[in-house]
Design a protein around this motif. Sequence first.
Motif, PDB file in Angstrom:
ATOM      1  N   ARG A  91       2.003   1.986  -5.137  1.00 59.56           N
ATOM      2  CA  ARG A  91       3.321   1.602  -5.604  1.00 59.56           C
ATOM      3  C   ARG A  91       4.318   1.722  -4.466  1.00 59.56           C
ATOM      4  N   GLY A  92       5.528   1.248  -4.679  1.00 60.62           N
ATOM      5  CA  GLY A  92       6.583   1.352  -3.688  1.00 60.62           C
ATOM      6  C   GLY A  92       7.714   2.200  -4.211  1.00 60.62           C
ATOM      7  N   ALA A  93       8.339   2.956  -3.326  1.00 64.40           N
ATOM      8  CA  ALA A  93       9.489   3.771  -3.706  1.00 64.40           C
ATOM      9  C   ALA A  93      10.723   2.883  -3.846  1.00 64.40           C
ATOM     10  N   GLY A  94      11.604   3.250  -4.766  1.00 64.40           N
ATOM     11  CA  GLY A  94      12.844   2.512  -4.909  1.00 64.40           C
ATOM     12  C   GLY A  94      12.688   1.211  -5.664  1.00 64.40           C
ATOM     13  N   ARG A  95      13.469   0.206  -5.282  1.00 64.32           N
ATOM     14  CA  ARG A  95      13.573  -1.014  -6.082  1.00 64.32           C
ATOM     15  C   ARG A  95      12.641  -2.137  -5.649  1.00 64.32           C
ATOM     16  N   ALA A  96      11.785  -1.904  -4.660  1.00 67.09           N
ATOM     17  CA  ALA A  96      10.841  -2.923  -4.229  1.00 67.09           C
ATOM     18  C   ALA A  96       9.441  -2.340  -4.160  1.00 67.09           C
TER      19      ALA A  96
END
Length: 257
Positions: A54-59
Motif C-alpha cells: 500500500r501507499g502512505a497518504g493519499r496516493a
Amino acid sequence: MAAPILVEYDSPVLRITFNRPERLNALTTGMLTLAADAVEAAGSDTGVRLVVLRGAGRAFCAGVDLAGDADGTLPGTDTIDAANRLTLGLREIPQPVLAAVGGPAVGVGCSVALAADVTVARASAYFLLAFAQVGLMPDGGATALVPAAIGRARATRMAMLAERVAAPVAEEWGLITHCVPDAAFDDEVERLTQQFAQGPTAAYARAKHAVNASSLAQLRSALDIEREGQTQLFATADFAEGVAAFREKRRPEFSGK
C-alpha cells in the motif's frame, strides 16, 4: 527522516508501504530495490502467508520520481532492473499478494499494483500508464500484465493515450479485482487480509502458479523488451523534453526524436 519504504511483519502478514506521502510515494531506484529485497525474502519465509502493498497518504504511487534519486540522477537502466525485480518477485513468490490502492497508481506504480494477485481500490482512485507523457513506454511488466487483464485494444489505449482509468471502470474492465466505496476501503482490505492469512496457503500457491503459466507465460520476455526499449528512449530528445515539461509544469512539445 522517515524511511521511504516501511516493511512490517505482523505474523503471518508482511506489509510493505511506500512511504513518501509528500511526493505521492514517487519511487526512486533505491526504494524499488528495497521493496524487491523484501518481496524476495518473503518468498522463502514460510512464516509469511500474505504480502500486502500500500501507499502512505493519499496516493498509492505516483510512479518513478522524475526529480531523480538523492543526487538528482534521472531514472536509468538500474531503475528498470529494480522495477523488474519487484514485478517478478510479486508474481513469482508463492504467497498471495494484495495491493491496497487508496489513491492514484501511476506509471510503474500502476504496474506494481497490477502485479498483485488481488488489487482492491478506493472508488476515488485511478490507474494511469503515464509513460507517454514524458516520452517513454510502459515498463515494470505493464506490457504483459495489462493486455492479459483487459486485452490488446484497451491496453494500447492506456499505453499510448495515457488516459486515467477510474477505479470503477478498472473493475468493470477486469483490470483490478475489487473497487469499493471510499468509506469501506479499509474494512475491505482488512477482510481480505484476514481471509488470505487464514486460508489454504499451499492451494493459493498452486493456483497462482497455474494462473501465471496460462496468462503470463511471456512476462519475462516482456520485461526484457521493455528494458531494451526504455533504455533507448532514455537517450531521446523527447524524454529530455518530457522531463523538462514535467518539472516546469507545462505541456511537452515533442519532436519525435
